[in-house]
Design a protein around this motif. Sequence first.
Motif, PDB file in Angstrom:
ATOM      1  N   VAL A 130       0.847  -1.190   0.000  1.00 50.10           N
ATOM      2  CA  VAL A 130       0.000   0.000   0.000  1.00 50.10           C
ATOM      3  C   VAL A 130       0.885   1.244   0.000  1.00 50.10           C
ATOM      4  CG1 VAL A 130      -1.977  -1.117   1.075  1.00 50.10           C
ATOM      5  CG2 VAL A 130      -0.241  -0.070   2.515  1.00 50.10           C
ATOM      6  N   GLY A 131       0.514   2.203  -0.821  1.00 48.14           N
ATOM      7  CA  GLY A 131       1.277   3.443  -0.914  1.00 48.14           C
ATOM      8  C   GLY A 131       0.489   4.486  -1.679  1.00 48.14           C
ATOM      9  N   TYR A 132       1.167   5.520  -2.085  1.00 51.09           N
ATOM     10  CA  TYR A 132       0.520   6.606  -2.812  1.00 51.09           C
ATOM     11  C   TYR A 132       0.904   6.579  -4.281  1.00 51.09           C
ATOM     12  CZ  TYR A 132      -0.451   8.214   1.904  1.00 51.09           C
ATOM     13  OH  TYR A 132      -0.881   8.285   3.206  1.00 51.09           O
ATOM     14  N   ARG A 133      -0.009   7.016  -5.136  1.00 53.95           N
ATOM     15  CA  ARG A 133       0.199   6.967  -6.582  1.00 53.95           C
ATOM     16  C   ARG A 133       1.465   7.722  -6.986  1.00 53.95           C
ATOM     17  NH1 ARG A 133      -3.174   6.447 -11.155  1.00 53.95           N
ATOM     18  NH2 ARG A 133      -1.786   5.782 -12.845  1.00 53.95           N
ATOM     19  N   ALA A 134       1.747   8.817  -6.316  1.00 53.85           N
ATOM     20  CA  ALA A 134       2.905   9.635  -6.671  1.00 53.85           C
ATOM     21  C   ALA A 134       4.229   8.917  -6.452  1.00 53.85           C
ATOM     22  CB  ALA A 134       2.890  10.941  -5.873  1.00 53.85           C
ATOM     23  N   SER A 135       4.207   7.794  -5.723  1.00 52.29           N
ATOM     24  CA  SER A 135       5.439   7.062  -5.419  1.00 52.29           C
ATOM     25  C   SER A 135       5.770   6.007  -6.471  1.00 52.29           C
ATOM     26  CB  SER A 135       5.324   6.385  -4.048  1.00 52.29           C
ATOM     27  OG  SER A 135       5.161   7.345  -3.036  1.00 52.29           O
ATOM     28  N   ARG A 136       5.023   6.010  -7.562  1.00 48.63           N
ATOM     29  CA  ARG A 136       5.285   5.020  -8.615  1.00 48.63           C
ATOM     30  C   ARG A 136       6.581   5.358  -9.341  1.00 48.63           C
ATOM     31  NH1 ARG A 136       1.077   2.708 -13.156  1.00 48.63           N
ATOM     32  NH2 ARG A 136       2.601   1.505 -14.352  1.00 48.63           N
ATOM     33  N   LEU A 137       7.370   4.326  -9.585  1.00 46.51           N
ATOM     34  CA  LEU A 137       8.619   4.448 -10.329  1.00 46.51           C
ATOM     35  C   LEU A 137       8.535   3.599 -11.595  1.00 46.51           C
ATOM     36  CD1 LEU A 137      10.995   3.933  -7.277  1.00 46.51           C
ATOM     37  CD2 LEU A 137      10.631   6.106  -8.478  1.00 46.51           C
ATOM     38  N   LYS A 138       9.300   3.973 -12.611  1.00 48.90           N
ATOM     39  CA  LYS A 138       9.320   3.172 -13.832  1.00 48.90           C
ATOM     40  C   LYS A 138       9.841   1.781 -13.526  1.00 48.90           C
ATOM     41  CE  LYS A 138      10.992   3.173 -18.596  1.00 48.90           C
ATOM     42  NZ  LYS A 138      11.772   3.923 -19.619  1.00 48.90           N
ATOM     43  N   THR A 139      10.857   1.698 -12.691  1.00 48.50           N
ATOM     44  CA  THR A 139      11.403   0.431 -12.220  1.00 48.50           C
ATOM     45  C   THR A 139      12.213   0.698 -10.958  1.00 48.50           C
ATOM     46  OG1 THR A 139      12.797  -1.496 -12.747  1.00 48.50           O
ATOM     47  CG2 THR A 139      13.487   0.646 -13.637  1.00 48.50           C
ATOM     48  N   ILE A 140      12.368  -0.315 -10.113  1.00 48.47           N
ATOM     49  CA  ILE A 140      13.287  -0.177  -8.985  1.00 48.47           C
ATOM     50  C   ILE A 140      14.592  -0.914  -9.282  1.00 48.47           C
ATOM     51  CG2 ILE A 140      11.325  -0.052  -7.376  1.00 48.47           C
ATOM     52  CD1 ILE A 140      12.436  -2.825  -6.295  1.00 48.47           C
ATOM     53  N   TYR A 141      14.730  -1.367 -10.539  1.00 44.70           N
ATOM     54  CA  TYR A 141      15.894  -2.167 -10.937  1.00 44.70           C
ATOM     55  C   TYR A 141      16.021  -3.380 -10.006  1.00 44.70           C
ATOM     56  CZ  TYR A 141      16.941   2.012 -13.602  1.00 44.70           C
ATOM     57  OH  TYR A 141      16.851   3.082 -14.466  1.00 44.70           O
ATOM     58  N   PRO A 142      15.037  -4.300 -10.083  1.00 44.16           N
ATOM     59  CA  PRO A 142      15.019  -5.432  -9.143  1.00 44.16           C
ATOM     60  C   PRO A 142      16.292  -6.258  -9.219  1.00 44.16           C
ATOM     61  CG  PRO A 142      13.481  -5.768 -10.955  1.00 44.16           C
ATOM     62  CD  PRO A 142      13.915  -4.349 -11.028  1.00 44.16           C
TER      63      PRO A 142
END
Length: 239
Positions: free
Chosen positions: A197-209
Amino acid sequence: MNADDELPGRYASPPCLASELAPDYFDPLAVDPQQARDVARWRRSERTRLRGERDAISIDARQRADETIANEVRDVLADRFAGARWQVLSAYWPMRGEPDLRALMTELEVSGVTVALPVVETMARPLIFRRWTPTTQMVRGVWKIPIPSDEAETVTPTIVLAPLVGWDSEGYRLGYGGGYFDRTLASLAPRPFAIGVGYRASRLKTIYPQPHDIPFDIVLTEAGREVVREVPSASRPIA
């Protein structure tokens, strides 16, 4: 909770310091150690940026978003687990602007869900989980995060609810850098159903898993179900 140990404020805990324990940590299983170091440094920078942006959200906007996220959690539990009654659900105690779902925790516990909170019992080891109720005595744990006292029952969750500093479209979670949730999910068999759970603004293209990263099954924000992954039936808890 004892009156003498009252936990003041909406967000009672100080910032998590997990990322400061090993800011240059890299996974030795990664194909390229230098790449892993670069990713670790990038993640540290993104954590700082995203936490700053999250802290800047107004109280009113945060409350509206939290209510919507709580409704999304209710819907997922209803759809996938028939309300999760008799299930063990690990929640979390909010800190530094994380979605505050404590009212939902109480609601679920009253409805028959066994609610637990994660506890760092040993540093750099998988989390354990202690049962929580609205009357549970709370104490300060690692990083002064409120946790149930050691008198609380230890349980094993079938559903894990965890806050996100950041997240990507594959369901990978950017946390605080300590690796506790990844380590814990990897250690439990069958693996719990993981809801971020989090906020929409915290979306990243990738976290480079990296090899140690474990994607969450669903990511929920105030915009709804952002990520829904299909997981093998053997990995799903029995509803």
